[in-house]
Design a protein around this motif. Sequence first.
Motif, mmCIF file in Angstrom:
data_model
loop_
_atom_site.group_PDB
_atom_site.id
_atom_site.type_symbol
_atom_site.label_atom_id
_atom_site.label_comp_id
_atom_site.label_asym_id
_atom_site.label_seq_id
_atom_site.Cartn_x
_atom_site.Cartn_y
_atom_site.Cartn_z
ATOM 1 N N MET A 146 0.842 -1.209 0.000
ATOM 2 C CA MET A 146 0.000 0.000 0.000
ATOM 3 C C MET A 146 0.875 1.256 0.000
ATOM 4 S SD MET A 146 -3.411 -0.509 0.291
ATOM 5 C CE MET A 146 -4.204 0.794 1.205
ATOM 6 N N LYS A 147 0.333 2.302 -0.574
ATOM 7 C CA LYS A 147 1.007 3.610 -0.580
ATOM 8 C C LYS A 147 0.033 4.652 -0.035
ATOM 9 C CE LYS A 147 4.682 2.434 -3.150
ATOM 10 N NZ LYS A 147 6.074 2.645 -2.809
ATOM 11 N N LEU A 148 0.594 5.699 0.517
ATOM 12 C CA LEU A 148 -0.235 6.846 0.919
ATOM 13 C C LEU A 148 0.093 8.000 -0.010
ATOM 14 C CD1 LEU A 148 -2.230 8.207 2.888
ATOM 15 C CD2 LEU A 148 -0.247 8.908 4.250
ATOM 16 N N ILE A 149 -0.934 8.474 -0.722
ATOM 17 C CA ILE A 149 -0.752 9.672 -1.551
ATOM 18 C C ILE A 149 -1.275 10.858 -0.753
ATOM 19 C CG2 ILE A 149 -1.408 10.847 -3.695
ATOM 20 C CD1 ILE A 149 -1.751 8.125 -5.008
ATOM 21 N N LEU A 202 3.530 2.781 2.790
ATOM 22 C CA LEU A 202 2.733 2.549 4.000
ATOM 23 C C LEU A 202 3.180 1.245 4.644
ATOM 24 C CD1 LEU A 202 -1.066 3.269 3.582
ATOM 25 C CD2 LEU A 202 0.591 4.371 5.045
ATOM 26 N N GLU A 203 3.586 1.325 5.903
ATOM 27 C CA GLU A 203 4.020 0.122 6.596
ATOM 28 C C GLU A 203 2.834 -0.791 6.859
ATOM 29 O OE1 GLU A 203 6.335 -0.074 10.603
ATOM 30 O OE2 GLU A 203 7.412 1.125 9.121
ATOM 31 N N GLN A 204 1.723 -0.178 7.208
ATOM 32 C CA GLN A 204 0.546 -0.972 7.569
ATOM 33 C C GLN A 204 -0.723 -0.194 7.267
ATOM 34 O OE1 GLN A 204 0.728 -2.163 11.662
ATOM 35 N NE2 GLN A 204 -1.123 -3.398 11.540
ATOM 36 N N PHE A 205 -1.736 -0.907 6.822
ATOM 37 C CA PHE A 205 -3.062 -0.303 6.660
ATOM 38 C C PHE A 205 -4.034 -1.214 7.391
ATOM 39 C CE2 PHE A 205 -7.174 -0.416 4.517
ATOM 40 C CZ PHE A 205 -7.534 0.934 4.528
#
Length: 111
Positions: free
Chosen positions: A1-4, A105-108
């Motif tokens: 996962m990525k955070l934009i 993202l390390e964790q979602f």
Amino acid sequence: MKLIISIVQDRDVSDLVNELIKDGFSVTKLASTGGFLRSGNTTLLLGVKEDDVDKAIAKIKEICKKRNKRKNVRYPVVQSTDIDVPYSAGINIQVGGAIIFVIDLEQFTKI
Ligand code: 2BA
């Protein structure tokens, strides 16, 4: 996962969020203020799958427009013959289309 994390102009937000939602993205809107112009803008948070990052960025690019704004700048003083005159002038600043940060993202977790 990525955070934009994307900082966009308020005028583009409604169209952009509608389009992102239509494309299946989850979006959080935060009211923010630009440090330079001291005027309101909007920060969007999108948690996305790695494969969807380019699609989200393409949508932001498509919707967010470059715009010119005026900023009043005060210069300390202009020396005239025998008096000091405070001086200010408007300068043109180009804002946008958008600022985009992409973070691993390390964790979602949704609980
Ligand atoms: P502001 O900080 O209000 O900046 C508005 C516009 O003013 C910027 O547009 C840029 O064209 C110009 N500008 C900013 N700082 C400047 C400086 N020190 N000298 C001359 N001109 C300057 P954008 O680059 O499109 O940025 C739009 C908004 O995005 C910014 O609003 C700020 O809220 C945010 N932003 C931009 N870069 C950022 C960064 N590296 N980190 C965090 N936020 C950023």
